[in-house]
Design a protein around this motif. Sequence first.
Motif, PDB file in Angstrom:
ATOM      1  N   LYS A 230       0.883  -1.168   0.000  1.00  0.00           N
ATOM      2  CA  LYS A 230       0.000   0.000   0.000  1.00  0.00           C
ATOM      3  C   LYS A 230       0.918   1.214   0.000  1.00  0.00           C
ATOM      4  CE  LYS A 230      -3.902   2.022   2.589  1.00  0.00           C
ATOM      5  NZ  LYS A 230      -3.426   3.164   3.384  1.00  0.00           N
ATOM      6  N   LEU A 231       0.973   1.931  -1.123  1.00  0.00           N
ATOM      7  CA  LEU A 231       2.023   2.921  -1.337  1.00  0.00           C
ATOM      8  C   LEU A 231       1.475   4.305  -1.667  1.00  0.00           C
ATOM      9  CD1 LEU A 231       4.423   0.788  -3.575  1.00  0.00           C
ATOM     10  CD2 LEU A 231       4.542   1.115  -1.093  1.00  0.00           C
ATOM     11  N   LEU A 251      -2.415   4.741  -1.854  1.00  0.00           N
ATOM     12  CA  LEU A 251      -3.081   5.436  -0.753  1.00  0.00           C
ATOM     13  C   LEU A 251      -3.250   6.901  -1.097  1.00  0.00           C
ATOM     14  CD1 LEU A 251      -0.886   7.237   1.162  1.00  0.00           C
ATOM     15  CD2 LEU A 251      -0.012   4.925   1.521  1.00  0.00           C
ATOM     16  N   GLY A 252      -4.190   7.539  -0.403  1.00  0.00           N
ATOM     17  CA  GLY A 252      -4.481   8.938  -0.693  1.00  0.00           C
ATOM     18  C   GLY A 252      -3.820   9.906   0.254  1.00  0.00           C
ATOM     19  N   GLY A 253      -3.754   9.555   1.553  1.00  0.00           N
ATOM     20  CA  GLY A 253      -3.171  10.459   2.527  1.00  0.00           C
ATOM     21  C   GLY A 253      -4.029  11.699   2.730  1.00  0.00           C
ATOM     22  N   ASP A 254      -3.385  12.771   3.165  1.00  0.00           N
ATOM     23  CA  ASP A 254      -4.052  14.066   3.371  1.00  0.00           C
ATOM     24  C   ASP A 254      -3.369  15.051   2.435  1.00  0.00           C
ATOM     25  OD1 ASP A 254      -5.636  16.080   4.298  1.00  0.00           O
ATOM     26  OD2 ASP A 254      -4.716  16.221   6.277  1.00  0.00           O
ATOM     27  N   PRO A 255      -3.781  15.089   1.163  1.00  0.00           N
ATOM     28  CA  PRO A 255      -3.024  15.793   0.134  1.00  0.00           C
ATOM     29  C   PRO A 255      -3.042  17.310   0.281  1.00  0.00           C
ATOM     30  CG  PRO A 255      -5.109  15.039  -0.739  1.00  0.00           C
ATOM     31  CD  PRO A 255      -4.999  14.462   0.637  1.00  0.00           C
ATOM     32  N   ASP A 256      -1.993  17.940  -0.261  1.00  0.00           N
ATOM     33  CA  ASP A 256      -1.873  19.396  -0.238  1.00  0.00           C
ATOM     34  C   ASP A 256      -2.491  20.037  -1.471  1.00  0.00           C
ATOM     35  OD1 ASP A 256      -0.452  19.324   2.178  1.00  0.00           O
ATOM     36  OD2 ASP A 256       1.433  18.966   1.116  1.00  0.00           O
ATOM     37  N   GLY A 257      -2.499  19.330  -2.584  1.00  0.00           N
ATOM     38  CA  GLY A 257      -2.972  19.912  -3.833  1.00  0.00           C
ATOM     39  C   GLY A 257      -4.486  19.939  -3.944  1.00  0.00           C
ATOM     40  N   THR A 258      -4.976  20.477  -5.066  1.00  0.00           N
ATOM     41  CA  THR A 258      -6.411  20.501  -5.318  1.00  0.00           C
ATOM     42  C   THR A 258      -6.888  19.091  -5.655  1.00  0.00           C
ATOM     43  OG1 THR A 258      -6.216  20.867  -7.702  1.00  0.00           O
ATOM     44  CG2 THR A 258      -6.171  22.823  -6.263  1.00  0.00           C
ATOM     45  N   GLN A 259      -8.200  18.901  -5.575  1.00  0.00           N
ATOM     46  CA  GLN A 259      -8.759  17.590  -5.865  1.00  0.00           C
ATOM     47  C   GLN A 259      -8.452  17.161  -7.289  1.00  0.00           C
ATOM     48  OE1 GLN A 259     -12.524  16.294  -3.920  1.00  0.00           O
ATOM     49  NE2 GLN A 259     -13.333  16.289  -5.987  1.00  0.00           N
ATOM     50  N   ASP A 260      -8.537  18.080  -8.232  1.00  0.00           N
ATOM     51  CA  ASP A 260      -8.237  17.748  -9.632  1.00  0.00           C
ATOM     52  C   ASP A 260      -6.782  17.324  -9.791  1.00  0.00           C
ATOM     53  OD1 ASP A 260     -10.812  18.252 -10.405  1.00  0.00           O
ATOM     54  OD2 ASP A 260     -10.417  20.273 -11.167  1.00  0.00           O
ATOM     55  N   GLU A 261      -5.874  18.005  -9.086  1.00  0.00           N
ATOM     56  CA  GLU A 261      -4.456  17.647  -9.168  1.00  0.00           C
ATOM     57  C   GLU A 261      -4.208  16.260  -8.594  1.00  0.00           C
ATOM     58  OE1 GLU A 261      -2.475  22.139  -8.798  1.00  0.00           O
ATOM     59  OE2 GLU A 261      -2.891  20.938  -6.994  1.00  0.00           O
ATOM     60  N   VAL A 262      -4.868  15.964  -7.474  1.00  0.00           N
ATOM     61  CA  VAL A 262      -4.711  14.649  -6.848  1.00  0.00           C
ATOM     62  C   VAL A 262      -5.230  13.554  -7.765  1.00  0.00           C
ATOM     63  CG1 VAL A 262      -5.488  13.191  -4.938  1.00  0.00           C
ATOM     64  CG2 VAL A 262      -4.781  15.555  -4.495  1.00  0.00           C
ATOM     65  N   PHE A 263      -6.410  13.766  -8.341  1.00  0.00           N
ATOM     66  CA  PHE A 263      -6.974  12.760  -9.239  1.00  0.00           C
ATOM     67  C   PHE A 263      -6.070  12.526 -10.446  1.00  0.00           C
ATOM     68  CE2 PHE A 263     -11.558  13.695  -7.695  1.00  0.00           C
ATOM     69  CZ  PHE A 263     -11.430  12.749  -6.699  1.00  0.00           C
ATOM     70  N   ALA A 264      -5.443  13.574 -10.933  1.00  0.00           N
ATOM     71  CA  ALA A 264      -4.547  13.437 -12.091  1.00  0.00           C
ATOM     72  C   ALA A 264      -3.347  12.559 -11.750  1.00  0.00           C
ATOM     73  CB  ALA A 264      -4.096  14.815 -12.571  1.00  0.00           C
ATOM     74  N   THR A 265      -2.793  12.721 -10.550  1.00  0.00           N
ATOM     75  CA  THR A 265      -1.653  11.883 -10.166  1.00  0.00           C
ATOM     76  C   THR A 265      -2.087  10.434  -9.970  1.00  0.00           C
ATOM     77  OG1 THR A 265      -1.928  12.330  -7.778  1.00  0.00           O
ATOM     78  CG2 THR A 265      -0.510  13.832  -9.037  1.00  0.00           C
ATOM     79  N   TRP A 266      -3.288  10.235  -9.422  1.00  0.00           N
ATOM     80  CA  TRP A 266      -3.797   8.865  -9.283  1.00  0.00           C
ATOM     81  C   TRP A 266      -3.988   8.216 -10.644  1.00  0.00           C
ATOM     82  CZ3 TRP A 266      -8.379   9.544  -5.302  1.00  0.00           C
ATOM     83  CH2 TRP A 266      -7.857   9.917  -4.054  1.00  0.00           C
ATOM     84  N   GLU A 267      -4.561   8.959 -11.567  1.00  0.00           N
ATOM     85  CA  GLU A 267      -4.838   8.406 -12.891  1.00  0.00           C
ATOM     86  C   GLU A 267      -3.566   7.925 -13.560  1.00  0.00           C
ATOM     87  OE1 GLU A 267      -7.520   9.509 -16.804  1.00  0.00           O
ATOM     88  OE2 GLU A 267      -6.667  11.154 -15.638  1.00  0.00           O
ATOM     89  N   ALA A 268      -2.494   8.706 -13.464  1.00  0.00           N
ATOM     90  CA  ALA A 268      -1.229   8.312 -14.075  1.00  0.00           C
ATOM     91  C   ALA A 268      -0.659   7.071 -13.392  1.00  0.00           C
ATOM     92  CB  ALA A 268      -0.239   9.476 -13.997  1.00  0.00           C
ATOM     93  N   LEU A 272       0.054   2.098 -14.321  1.00  0.00           N
ATOM     94  CA  LEU A 272       1.322   1.374 -14.251  1.00  0.00           C
ATOM     95  C   LEU A 272       1.117  -0.105 -13.943  1.00  0.00           C
ATOM     96  CD1 LEU A 272       3.366   3.996 -12.191  1.00  0.00           C
ATOM     97  CD2 LEU A 272       3.521   3.547 -14.656  1.00  0.00           C
ATOM     98  N   PRO A 273       2.002  -0.983 -14.454  1.00  0.00           N
ATOM     99  CA  PRO A 273       1.904  -2.414 -14.159  1.00  0.00           C
ATOM    100  C   PRO A 273       2.016  -2.679 -12.662  1.00  0.00           C
ATOM    101  CG  PRO A 273       3.466  -1.993 -15.950  1.00  0.00           C
ATOM    102  CD  PRO A 273       3.117  -0.666 -15.364  1.00  0.00           C
ATOM    103  N   GLY A 274       1.211  -3.621 -12.180  1.00  0.00           N
ATOM    104  CA  GLY A 274       1.269  -4.014 -10.781  1.00  0.00           C
ATOM    105  C   GLY A 274       0.340  -3.253  -9.862  1.00  0.00           C
ATOM    106  N   VAL A 275      -0.213  -2.141 -10.339  1.00  0.00           N
ATOM    107  CA  VAL A 275      -1.112  -1.356  -9.493  1.00  0.00           C
ATOM    108  C   VAL A 275      -2.494  -1.999  -9.520  1.00  0.00           C
ATOM    109  CG1 VAL A 275      -2.198   0.880  -9.116  1.00  0.00           C
ATOM    110  CG2 VAL A 275       0.197   0.763  -9.829  1.00  0.00           C
ATOM    111  N   GLN A 276      -2.967  -2.422  -8.359  1.00  0.00           N
ATOM    112  CA  GLN A 276      -4.215  -3.170  -8.249  1.00  0.00           C
ATOM    113  C   GLN A 276      -5.404  -2.273  -7.917  1.00  0.00           C
ATOM    114  OE1 GLN A 276      -4.824  -6.192  -9.150  1.00  0.00           O
ATOM    115  NE2 GLN A 276      -6.955  -6.183  -8.459  1.00  0.00           N
ATOM    116  N   GLY A 277      -5.153  -0.993  -7.626  1.00  0.00           N
ATOM    117  CA  GLY A 277      -6.274  -0.099  -7.370  1.00  0.00           C
ATOM    118  C   GLY A 277      -5.967   0.938  -6.325  1.00  0.00           C
ATOM    119  N   LEU A 278      -7.037   1.445  -5.704  1.00  0.00           N
ATOM    120  CA  LEU A 278      -6.948   2.526  -4.729  1.00  0.00           C
ATOM    121  C   LEU A 278      -7.412   2.044  -3.353  1.00  0.00           C
ATOM    122  CD1 LEU A 278      -8.676   5.372  -6.792  1.00  0.00           C
ATOM    123  CD2 LEU A 278      -6.224   5.213  -6.302  1.00  0.00           C
TER     124      LEU A 278
END
Length: 311
Positions: A230-231, A251-268, A272-278
Amino acid sequence: MTLTPIASNRTVDDDPRRYEHLSTIRLEDPEAVARAAKSRRRHPGLKSGRQNFIVAADHPARGALAVGSNPVAMADRRQLLDRLQIALANPAVDGVLASPDIMDDLLLLGALDGKLVFGSMNRGGLAGLVNEIDDRFTGHTAAALEALGADGGKMLTRICLGDPDTVATLEATAHAIDSLAGRKLIAMVEPFLSVRENGRVRNDLSTNAVIKSIAIAEGLGSTSAYTWMKLPVVAEMERVMAATTMPTVLLGGDPDGTQDEVFATWEAALALPGVQGLTVGRTLLYPADGDVAGAVATAASLLHHTTEASE
């Protein structure tokens, strides 16, 4: 006694008595929790090519109640249960990661039918505690999770090279991994390299630190057959994911950026191979605009499901 799960389009309620029946059940019929667990319909099962979406709700048990600038955002249990039911009502949400108290409430509410269930195992390293790195296993045990019909357990594994309590935490984590594997349950390990600054513990989220934490954590226990990572989502996630062959949830944590910025990093990262989800909590349960259902729906839209997995 159970309730019908809350509709996904329902707003957060403000009736102070809406969960009064839970107190009554706990007082008069505590065995109702075990009965609810036994009668619960299980998740249909994990499949390669189908990423999973798990909502995390174990923060309060570590004394971590803050979201953003609000130091007690998660303190109201009624609001937390409202938000969790809104999230779990979305069919794209596969399950929950929760401490025993919240898990029991959700079982009594009938909110976990067809869901993946992960228990939170070590909550002893309270936020701000003088010996926070001595993160003892004070929550679910592997035996308790097996009895609940859970799918696995999660453990926070902070590695502080300047703190002698780290070795005890690593040893306890290894024992927990073995205990879960012996029951064919998933060990969801959440590793960090951590440092102390001004008396507080801070997780090092540099790419190299995350990679080093993976190398240490994935070697814990006598088998890694049932171990997941869980990374956090950090810079150069390609390098991070190259460090492990284990199924990995973000994991999501308690992010500093905007919601759109956070979602963009999750989407990227989800590509990636090996990522099973959120496995995400505060970001979605307490979005800045208050729209829990909307935040959950947006996060769900980022998941990847191949044609083969959906057949």
